[in-house]
Scaffold this motif. Structure first.
Motif, mmCIF file in Angstrom:
data_model
loop_
_atom_site.group_PDB
_atom_site.id
_atom_site.type_symbol
_atom_site.label_atom_id
_atom_site.label_comp_id
_atom_site.label_asym_id
_atom_site.label_seq_id
_atom_site.Cartn_x
_atom_site.Cartn_y
_atom_site.Cartn_z
ATOM 1 N N VAL A 115 0.806 -1.227 0.000
ATOM 2 C CA VAL A 115 0.000 0.000 0.000
ATOM 3 C C VAL A 115 0.838 1.276 0.000
ATOM 4 O O VAL A 115 0.296 2.369 0.130
ATOM 5 C CB VAL A 115 -0.950 0.023 1.218
ATOM 6 C CG1 VAL A 115 -1.929 -1.142 1.171
ATOM 7 C CG2 VAL A 115 -0.164 0.001 2.530
ATOM 8 N N GLY A 116 2.160 1.145 -0.122
ATOM 9 C CA GLY A 116 3.027 2.323 -0.060
ATOM 10 C C GLY A 116 2.785 3.310 -1.187
ATOM 11 O O GLY A 116 2.796 2.921 -2.355
ATOM 12 N N ARG A 117 2.560 4.545 -0.831
ATOM 13 C CA ARG A 117 2.300 5.582 -1.835
ATOM 14 C C ARG A 117 3.149 6.840 -1.597
ATOM 15 O O ARG A 117 3.517 7.516 -2.542
ATOM 16 C CB ARG A 117 0.809 5.979 -1.808
ATOM 17 C CG ARG A 117 -0.144 4.860 -2.169
ATOM 18 C CD ARG A 117 -0.034 4.456 -3.629
ATOM 19 N NE ARG A 117 -1.015 3.441 -3.976
ATOM 20 C CZ ARG A 117 -0.840 2.143 -3.833
ATOM 21 N NH1 ARG A 117 0.311 1.681 -3.313
ATOM 22 N NH2 ARG A 117 -1.768 1.273 -4.187
ATOM 23 N N PRO A 122 12.747 10.418 -0.345
ATOM 24 C CA PRO A 122 12.887 10.225 -1.796
ATOM 25 C C PRO A 122 14.302 10.393 -2.328
ATOM 26 O O PRO A 122 14.681 9.728 -3.282
ATOM 27 C CB PRO A 122 11.942 11.274 -2.387
ATOM 28 C CG PRO A 122 11.698 12.262 -1.296
ATOM 29 C CD PRO A 122 11.788 11.496 -0.029
ATOM 30 N N VAL A 123 15.082 11.256 -1.722
ATOM 31 C CA VAL A 123 16.441 11.482 -2.209
ATOM 32 C C VAL A 123 17.379 10.359 -1.765
ATOM 33 O O VAL A 123 18.213 9.880 -2.533
ATOM 34 C CB VAL A 123 16.977 12.840 -1.718
ATOM 35 C CG1 VAL A 123 18.434 13.023 -2.131
ATOM 36 C CG2 VAL A 123 16.123 13.976 -2.262
ATOM 37 N N ILE A 124 17.233 9.926 -0.517
ATOM 38 C CA ILE A 124 18.142 8.923 0.053
ATOM 39 C C ILE A 124 17.741 7.508 -0.346
ATOM 40 O O ILE A 124 18.562 6.699 -0.774
ATOM 41 C CB ILE A 124 18.181 9.043 1.593
ATOM 42 C CG1 ILE A 124 18.683 10.433 1.997
ATOM 43 C CG2 ILE A 124 19.077 7.961 2.193
ATOM 44 C CD1 ILE A 124 18.624 10.678 3.486
ATOM 45 N N SER A 125 16.460 7.201 -0.178
ATOM 46 C CA SER A 125 15.978 5.841 -0.446
ATOM 47 C C SER A 125 14.569 5.921 -1.039
ATOM 48 O O SER A 125 13.574 5.862 -0.303
ATOM 49 C CB SER A 125 15.977 5.028 0.857
ATOM 50 O OG SER A 125 15.651 3.695 0.622
ATOM 51 N N PRO A 126 14.468 6.035 -2.348
ATOM 52 C CA PRO A 126 13.177 6.282 -3.015
ATOM 53 C C PRO A 126 12.120 5.204 -2.780
ATOM 54 O O PRO A 126 10.930 5.481 -2.890
ATOM 55 C CB PRO A 126 13.559 6.340 -4.499
ATOM 56 C CG PRO A 126 15.007 6.677 -4.518
ATOM 57 C CD PRO A 126 15.584 6.019 -3.307
ATOM 58 N N LYS A 127 12.534 3.976 -2.479
ATOM 59 C CA LYS A 127 11.574 2.889 -2.321
ATOM 60 C C LYS A 127 10.896 2.871 -0.947
ATOM 61 O O LYS A 127 9.895 2.195 -0.764
ATOM 62 C CB LYS A 127 12.256 1.535 -2.568
ATOM 63 C CG LYS A 127 12.689 1.332 -4.020
ATOM 64 C CD LYS A 127 13.274 -0.051 -4.229
ATOM 65 C CE LYS A 127 13.680 -0.261 -5.671
ATOM 66 N NZ LYS A 127 14.250 -1.617 -5.886
ATOM 67 N N THR A 129 8.579 4.137 2.012
ATOM 68 C CA THR A 129 7.371 4.953 2.098
ATOM 69 C C THR A 129 6.949 5.124 3.552
ATOM 70 O O THR A 129 7.353 4.352 4.428
ATOM 71 C CB THR A 129 6.216 4.292 1.321
ATOM 72 O OG1 THR A 129 5.882 3.034 1.944
ATOM 73 C CG2 THR A 129 6.600 4.050 -0.137
ATOM 74 N N TRP A 130 6.119 6.134 3.771
ATOM 75 C CA TRP A 130 5.587 6.356 5.115
ATOM 76 C C TRP A 130 4.676 5.204 5.535
ATOM 77 O O TRP A 130 4.629 4.835 6.703
ATOM 78 C CB TRP A 130 4.810 7.673 5.152
ATOM 79 C CG TRP A 130 5.712 8.876 5.227
ATOM 80 C CD1 TRP A 130 6.019 9.752 4.225
ATOM 81 C CD2 TRP A 130 6.447 9.318 6.386
ATOM 82 N NE1 TRP A 130 6.887 10.712 4.673
ATOM 83 C CE2 TRP A 130 7.163 10.479 5.996
ATOM 84 C CE3 TRP A 130 6.560 8.854 7.688
ATOM 85 C CZ2 TRP A 130 7.982 11.168 6.884
ATOM 86 C CZ3 TRP A 130 7.379 9.546 8.577
ATOM 87 C CH2 TRP A 130 8.072 10.687 8.176
ATOM 88 N N GLU A 131 3.957 4.637 4.580
ATOM 89 C CA GLU A 131 3.106 3.498 4.891
ATOM 90 C C GLU A 131 3.949 2.300 5.330
ATOM 91 O O GLU A 131 3.624 1.600 6.293
ATOM 92 C CB GLU A 131 2.253 3.117 3.674
ATOM 93 C CG GLU A 131 1.212 4.165 3.282
ATOM 94 C CD GLU A 131 1.757 5.258 2.393
ATOM 95 O OE1 GLU A 131 0.956 6.107 1.928
ATOM 96 O OE2 GLU A 131 2.985 5.292 2.154
ATOM 97 N N GLY A 132 5.052 2.079 4.602
ATOM 98 C CA GLY A 132 5.956 1.007 4.984
ATOM 99 C C GLY A 132 6.587 1.265 6.339
ATOM 100 O O GLY A 132 6.759 0.342 7.148
ATOM 101 N N PHE A 133 6.931 2.519 6.592
ATOM 102 C CA PHE A 133 7.498 2.893 7.889
ATOM 103 C C PHE A 133 6.523 2.563 9.022
ATOM 104 O O PHE A 133 6.910 1.979 10.046
ATOM 105 C CB PHE A 133 7.826 4.381 7.896
ATOM 106 C CG PHE A 133 8.191 4.941 9.236
ATOM 107 C CD1 PHE A 133 9.424 4.672 9.808
ATOM 108 C CD2 PHE A 133 7.291 5.733 9.933
ATOM 109 C CE1 PHE A 133 9.764 5.189 11.052
ATOM 110 C CE2 PHE A 133 7.615 6.257 11.177
ATOM 111 C CZ PHE A 133 8.857 5.991 11.737
ATOM 112 N N ALA A 134 5.255 2.908 8.825
ATOM 113 C CA ALA A 134 4.233 2.605 9.842
ATOM 114 C C ALA A 134 4.102 1.095 10.041
ATOM 115 O O ALA A 134 3.989 0.614 11.177
ATOM 116 C CB ALA A 134 2.889 3.204 9.429
ATOM 117 N N GLY A 135 4.131 0.344 8.940
ATOM 118 C CA GLY A 135 4.062 -1.109 9.042
ATOM 119 C C GLY A 135 5.247 -1.672 9.791
ATOM 120 O O GLY A 135 5.108 -2.596 10.609
ATOM 121 N N GLY A 136 6.425 -1.129 9.530
ATOM 122 C CA GLY A 136 7.614 -1.576 10.236
ATOM 123 C C GLY A 136 7.532 -1.317 11.727
ATOM 124 O O GLY A 136 7.932 -2.160 12.545
#
Length: 244
Positions: A115-117, A122-127, A129-136
């Protein structure tokens, strides 16, 4: 990524996990918290190899860096401090810490892929996402609570010491503190990963090495742990958690 690459990555990851966990816990004495010889052998070797990989990478890409000596000094200290602190930890806490770090990364990948959008950096690690961060973060907190419920709750009367007071078996306080531990380690793991991503972007490399098939170098696999270890020490001291 091809199917063969995924299989190779999965198999090498399983071998790495089995080796690291097995050597960390071999001959571990739960009653005294003492580690076996393989614990010190493993983490000394991993620390030295990681440091050597870092030095070789900096030397190879020296033209991309300003102040190579400063990079070597600061980066070397950053790596060494983590592996020195690990060897002063209870082996079971090391496994707990690694599990939280690994699952934070896994949760970020799974949720971010699904669901990452919105890009996190974006400059350091484009892949990322905030959604992924929350999941982590959710995975990290969840795993920390599972460790508390299944293991640490039964050790040292719940593994909780109330800020300098006697050990106190309070399940709510214990759950809150171990949930906080998961959150702190999840944040540190994310920051540690971004630090290494920034470093690789400066050097213009995709991986720090090729030591682990399908995963890259040791820095690629232990980048999150380098920052998570001192954060774990700080959190344990602040919250009064006990690790033997």
């Amino acid at each position: 990524m091809t199917a063969n690459s995924l299989v190779k990555r999965a198999l090498s990851g399983l071998v790495l996990v089995a080796l690291v966990v097995g050597m960390t816990l071999a001959w571990y004495d739960p009653e005294t918290g003492r580690a076996g010889g393989t614990f010190y052998l493993l983490w000394t070797a991993v620390g030295m190899l990681t440091l050597a990989e870092y030095v070789r990478l900096v030397a190879k890409k020296a033209a991309a860096l300003r102040g190579k000596t400063l990079w070597l000094l600061l980066g070397g200290l950053y790596i060494v401090q983590a592996f020195c602190l690990i060897q002063r930890m209870n082996p079971m806490m090391v496994v707990t810490l690694m599990t939280v770090v690994w699952m934070a990364d896994t949760g970020a990948y799974l949720v971010g892929s699904a669901v990452g959008r919105h890009q996190l950096a974006p400059v350091i690690s484009p892949k990322k996402t905030w959604e992924g961060f929350a999941g982590g973060m959710l995975f990290a907190v969840g795993v920390a609570l599972v460790w508390y419920a299944l293991y640490w709750e039964g050790i040292f009367d719940g593994g909780v010491q109330l800020w300098g007071a006697e050990a106190y078996d309070d399940h709510v306080v214990g759950a809150l503190k171990w949930g906080g531990f998961g959150l702190a380690i999840g944040l540190a793991a994310t920051a540690g990963d971004l630090i290494e991503s920034k470093f690789k972007r400066i050097l213009g490399v995709k991986d720090s090495g090729s030591f682990i098939p399908g995963h890259g170098g040791l820095l690629d696999r232990f980048d999150a742990l380098l920052l998570a270890v001192p954060v774990a020490w700080g959190y344990v001291a602040w919250a009064g958690l006990m690790w033997g």
